[in-house]
Design an enzyme around this catalytic site. Structure first.
Site, mmCIF file in Angstrom:
data_model
loop_
_atom_site.group_PDB
_atom_site.id
_atom_site.type_symbol
_atom_site.label_atom_id
_atom_site.label_comp_id
_atom_site.label_asym_id
_atom_site.label_seq_id
_atom_site.Cartn_x
_atom_site.Cartn_y
_atom_site.Cartn_z
ATOM 1 N N LEU A 44 -11.110 -71.524 55.432
ATOM 2 C CA LEU A 44 -10.736 -70.531 56.437
ATOM 3 C C LEU A 44 -9.831 -71.207 57.458
ATOM 4 C CD1 LEU A 44 -14.192 -68.774 56.934
ATOM 5 C CD2 LEU A 44 -12.216 -67.908 55.664
ATOM 6 N N SER A 45 -9.219 -70.411 58.335
ATOM 7 C CA SER A 45 -8.304 -71.031 59.303
ATOM 8 C C SER A 45 -9.024 -72.062 60.157
ATOM 9 C CB SER A 45 -7.635 -69.964 60.174
ATOM 10 O OG SER A 45 -8.603 -69.172 60.824
ATOM 11 N N GLU A 46 -10.307 -71.808 60.488
ATOM 12 C CA GLU A 46 -11.106 -72.807 61.202
ATOM 13 C C GLU A 46 -12.564 -72.787 60.741
ATOM 14 O OE1 GLU A 46 -7.588 -73.243 63.410
ATOM 15 O OE2 GLU A 46 -8.675 -71.364 63.161
ATOM 16 N N THR A 47 -13.137 -73.978 60.689
ATOM 17 C CA THR A 47 -14.578 -74.158 60.537
ATOM 18 C C THR A 47 -15.057 -74.900 61.774
ATOM 19 O OG1 THR A 47 -14.477 -74.235 58.126
ATOM 20 C CG2 THR A 47 -16.404 -75.224 59.169
ATOM 21 N N HIS A 81 -11.005 -68.246 68.412
ATOM 22 C CA HIS A 81 -11.815 -67.354 67.582
ATOM 23 C C HIS A 81 -13.041 -68.068 67.017
ATOM 24 C CE1 HIS A 81 -10.002 -69.023 63.855
ATOM 25 N NE2 HIS A 81 -10.984 -68.403 63.215
#
Length: 277
Positions: A44-47, A81
């Site tokens: 994902l874009s961030e973890t 986010h």
């Protein structure tokens, strides 16, 4: 080793909207290389990784935690986010009893709290500096935020929302023209407009192939830059923003007198499981 794992859609009213983030709850820090391996696996874009600071703390009653964010390719200094998603896990799933929780991060202390069904995040305000002004041409302003390395490009007011949503950037071309030493992300923005349901102060999209993510669907950290820019242009301290990615997401922004910004949004916890290593 078993790690509680959640997927949360941030800046979303319903599942499959907003920006998804993976959240891991850690009793203790991991071996350094594991953070990046897990983030790459989540893809994902961030973890985000929330870690207890004291062995006696728990996620239900602790008021202070470490928080780190990783894209699929490297660690980053600030992510809105994934901070919202982390807060949602603590408040909604762990039922944390504190009115305010503090995250210790690479960007300093970030305070988060609840306001009815919203999460309020106290973030630094990163106002960009003007790089060029080209009058009434399709591009009206170009500004650079040296703190976040985000380039903000404002399209002329003659452009409507469809001009923004129809953009189709190519990662290869962006990376060919900039190696990431000066720019880590590109914000494209236009002045807002009224709809039958709501009036948005501005719209935006965010592209960051330098972080391994062509488009971040709804980017909180980009709004630390957008908030300062549009507050000055509109003469407002409270604004409603919409990021026009395919998933889309709404953010409330409140500029504070101490030079910071509250970013307010909803989150939906979509998945809960266990990562086994």
């Amino acid at each position: 080793m078993e790690i509680p794992l959640f997927t949360v859609d941030s800046f979303a009213r319903s599942p499959f909207e907003g920006n998804p983030a993976a959240i891991c709850l850690l009793e203790n820090p991991l071996q350094e290389e594991l953070y990046q391996k897990i983030a790459a696996e989540m893809n994902l874009s961030e973890t985000a990784f929330i870690t207890k600071l004291k062995a006696t703390d728990d996620f239900c009653s602790g008021a202070r935690f470490s928080l780190r964010w990783f894209t699929p390719i490297h660690e980053i200094a600030l992510c809105g986010h994934a901070t919202l998603a982390s807060s949602a896990v603590l408040f909604y799933k762990k039922e944390n009893v504190n009115p305010v929780v503090v995250f210790e991060t690479l960007s300093g202390e970030l305070r988060v709290g609840q306001r009815e069904e919203f999460v309020v995040m106290d973030f630094p305000l990163n106002t960009p500096e003007a790089q060029a002004a080209v009058g009434d041409l399709p591009v009206q302003d170009v500004c650079l935020c040296k703190t976040t390395k985000n380039l903000l490009v404002r399209l002329a007011d003659s452009c409507d929302r469809s001009a923004l949503t129809s953009l189709k950037p190519e990662a290869e071309r962006l990376l060919r023209h900039e190696n990431g030493s000066k720019i880590k992300g590109m914000i494209i923005t236009i002045k807002g407009e009224s709809t039958p349901q709501v009036k948005y102060d501005f719209f935006s999209r965010y592209f960051s192939p330098w972080h391994g993510v062509l488009e971040d669907p709804v980017c909180g950290s980009a709004h630390t830059v957008l908030a300062g820019y549009w507050s000055e242009k509109l003469g407002k301290k409270k604004m409603l923003a919409y990021q026009c990615s395919r998933r889309g997401g709404e953010l409330e922004l409140e500029l504070r007198d101490d030079g910071r910004v509250n970013i307010v949004g909803r989150a939906v916890v979509l998945l809960q499981g266990t990562l086994k290593l």
